[in-house]
Structures are given as structure tokens and as C-alpha cells.
Scaffold this active site. Sequence first.
Site, short mmCIF file in Angstrom:
data_model
loop_
_atom_site.label_atom_id
_atom_site.label_comp_id
_atom_site.label_asym_id
_atom_site.label_seq_id
_atom_site.Cartn_x
_atom_site.Cartn_y
_atom_site.Cartn_z
N ASP A 1 0.83 -1.20 0.00
CA ASP A 1 0.00 0.00 0.00
C ASP A 1 0.86 1.25 0.00
O ASP A 1 2.02 1.24 0.43
CB ASP A 1 -0.95 0.01 1.20
CG ASP A 1 -0.23 0.10 2.54
OD1 ASP A 1 0.76 -0.65 2.73
OD2 ASP A 1 -0.64 0.92 3.38
N GLU B 1 0.05 -1.28 5.63
CA GLU B 1 1.08 -0.89 6.59
C GLU B 1 0.99 0.59 6.92
O GLU B 1 1.20 0.99 8.07
CB GLU B 1 2.46 -1.20 6.01
CG GLU B 1 3.63 -1.04 7.00
CD GLU B 1 4.24 0.35 7.03
OE1 GLU B 1 5.11 0.61 7.88
OE2 GLU B 1 3.84 1.20 6.20
#
Length: 412
Positions: free
Chosen positions: A83, A178
Site C-alpha cells: 500500500d 502498513e
Amino acid sequence: MTNAFDQELQDRLVRYAAIDSQSDENASGSPSTEIQFDMLNLLVEELQSIGAQDVQLTDYGTVLATVPGTAEGPTIGFLAHVDTAPQFNAAGVKPRVIKGWNGDDISYPDNPDLILSPAKSPYLATKVGDDIITASGLTLLGADDKAGVAVVMTLARHLIANPDIIRPTIRVAFTPDEEIGHGVDAKLPADLAVDFAYTLDGSDVGEIIYESFSADRAVVTVKGVSIHPGWAKEKMVNAAHLAAKIVQTLPQATMTPETTDAREGFLHVTDMNGGSSEMEIKLILRDFELDGLAAKGDLLRKTCEAVQAGEPRAEITCEIYPQYRNMRYWLENDMTPVNLALEACKANGIAPISVPIRGGTDGSRLTELGVPTPNIFCGMQNVHGPLEWVSVQDMTKSTQVCLTLAQLAAKT
């Protein structure tokens, strides 16, 4: 001098960065956004194509795979997250490669007013001659952490293609979310099944990080008294005014991200939403030591209590939730993974740097859950904004350190 890994790393990062995989802290589920599956599914396909074993996409959105070992040794994990940060636009990323950068200011085709200058970036000034990858000026690049993804994938491909390289069994993992603190599911330690691991989520060449912030998040809710403003005298309690008072009462000159550095922690207001009847304030609390983190939580609570006492008709609540803890608390009990990484740097002629990271990684949470996981550099710079960049040669050095580390681990 061109390295055998340079072109592969460049091609991978350009390919990965063009995929929008931004996470969303206001969404539920894992991953928090469907678009992260565009990266996750691609990595499943690529791992299968290079011959990785046990390739799977878990029900919590993490890709796992095995690189077979050729020698005895501890099972090692290498991780990166797919991400990108929600703080800046990540849609329509157009990566570009500046081959053999000549040291001049770097301009941006889609944002002529934006300049990346070596005069303001001492680290960039050391990269004359490198191949520099940036975005086009309207988006972040996503090298955080797609540079790490590129390094892990290049490492895996190289080891599988060269079974003569001595190494223990290696597990790779690509996590979602994350950037919003949800990268490590409670099931990941058992599913990863390693003795220790490394996140590829650092910046400068030589960084071997084994100390991170400890982190909490906080949500303050302010409920006022709503009434028509024409008849509000001595009746209305404006929640927006009280929320502003809370923020202004917190230390502005000594405890915010923009006023702290090195080992100093902070209180950071990330969002304020609502109106005159009800407001919500979101904050993050950071400190390297647990007592310092607790003190910041106490300060926030006492500030809310003081504002509440000044206006008893309002209702103010303050909830604080743990996020992750300083990985040092566990790693200092067994420095084996750290020492291996330091040795791998030195073996490649790289002076290791171990400074506390003013943030956290998936490794912070993994270490807390029993999987020692320090962080290794992969070259990303100026992350979470339009000036983000990475040197291809820095990524190559990261790949070489990981390769050496795997070989050293087979001898332990």
C-alpha cells in the site's frame, strides 16, 4: 557502473509504482481498499512465474511464498508492503527514470513549479550519476514501499534462478495496509513461520534499523449543545470552539512533529471533523520510551478534562488505543538478526547506520508478536509527497545486502 540488478529493479519499480494501491484508514476490512488487490494479485502471478513455492494470498490480504533453501540455517523472512500512504494523491502515478542524473535541479512535467534540488537535499547531492526515479509532480511515487517490493522480488527471482547459491529456506511476504497501521494480522507470525525476518522499508544506504517509535492513536469526541444561532445566547455550546481550545492548549512549540527531532516524541493532530454540535479530533502519539508515550496520553486526557471542567454542559471523551511498540524492547534480547544485517552491509563495503526511526514498520508489530524483524534500507526518499524519489543503484545495494545476508545465515 551498471549492475546486473539495476535494470530489473528499475523495471519492477516503474511497473509497481504505476498501480494505485493506496490504503484508507477510514475503511474496514483487510485490505482496506480493493485496489490493493491489483498489486497483491500481480505479485502472486509473478511469484508463481519465477518458480516460488507455497504461493498464497491469505484471507487477510497478505501474499506469502517460499524460496527453497540449499543449506541448513534459520528460516528467514523478507517483507515489504504494497500500500501507499493516504496523505497524498496516489492515483495516476507516472513514474519516470532520469538516467545518469547530472546533478542539476530536477523539474516535473506535470507541475512546473515543483523542483527537487540537491541544494535542499544533501542525500540527493551524493547521487550524481545514478538513475533517479520520480513521479511526474502531481502524485507521490510509491517507492514507500514498492522499492522494497522490487528488492524482495528481485532477490527471490535471483535465488530461485541460481540454486547453487548457498542459503537457508527463505519466506517472502507482501502485506497490505502498513501505512495505516494494519499491516500485520494476528495470524501472520504463524503463517510466515520464520526464525526472524526483515522489512525492506528504510531509506538511506546502510540503514539497519532496530529501534522504532512506540505508538498510540487517540480519538477525542466533543459534543456541544445545538440550538438555532438566533436564539443561542447562554444556551449554545459550540463544539468547534471547544475542539479548537483543546488543540491550542496542547504544546505547540515543543511537542508537534514540526518542532521535534532525533529522540523527541510528539502529539500530532491528524484530523478534525464535524461542526458546532459535535467534533471529532484524531491524533497520533509517538515516543521512543513507554513512559514518555504514557505521559503524552496523560497530557491529552488532562487537557480534555480541563476544557470539560470549563464547560460542564459539553461532553468530551478521550479514547487512546495502542498501535505498535518500539522493536528495541525485544531485539535487544537477541541481536542475531541485527548483527547478520550489519555484517552483510560491511561485506558489501557499506558502512551500516543504525539510528532510531521516527516511525514504525510492520517489523515493529511482528517483533512484538514474537518474530524479531529489524528494518533494512531500500533507498526511498522524501516519502508521502510529490518530491518522493529513489535511486536505482540504492535499490541494487539493498538487494546485494539481502543476498549476502541470506548466505551468511546459512553459515550460522
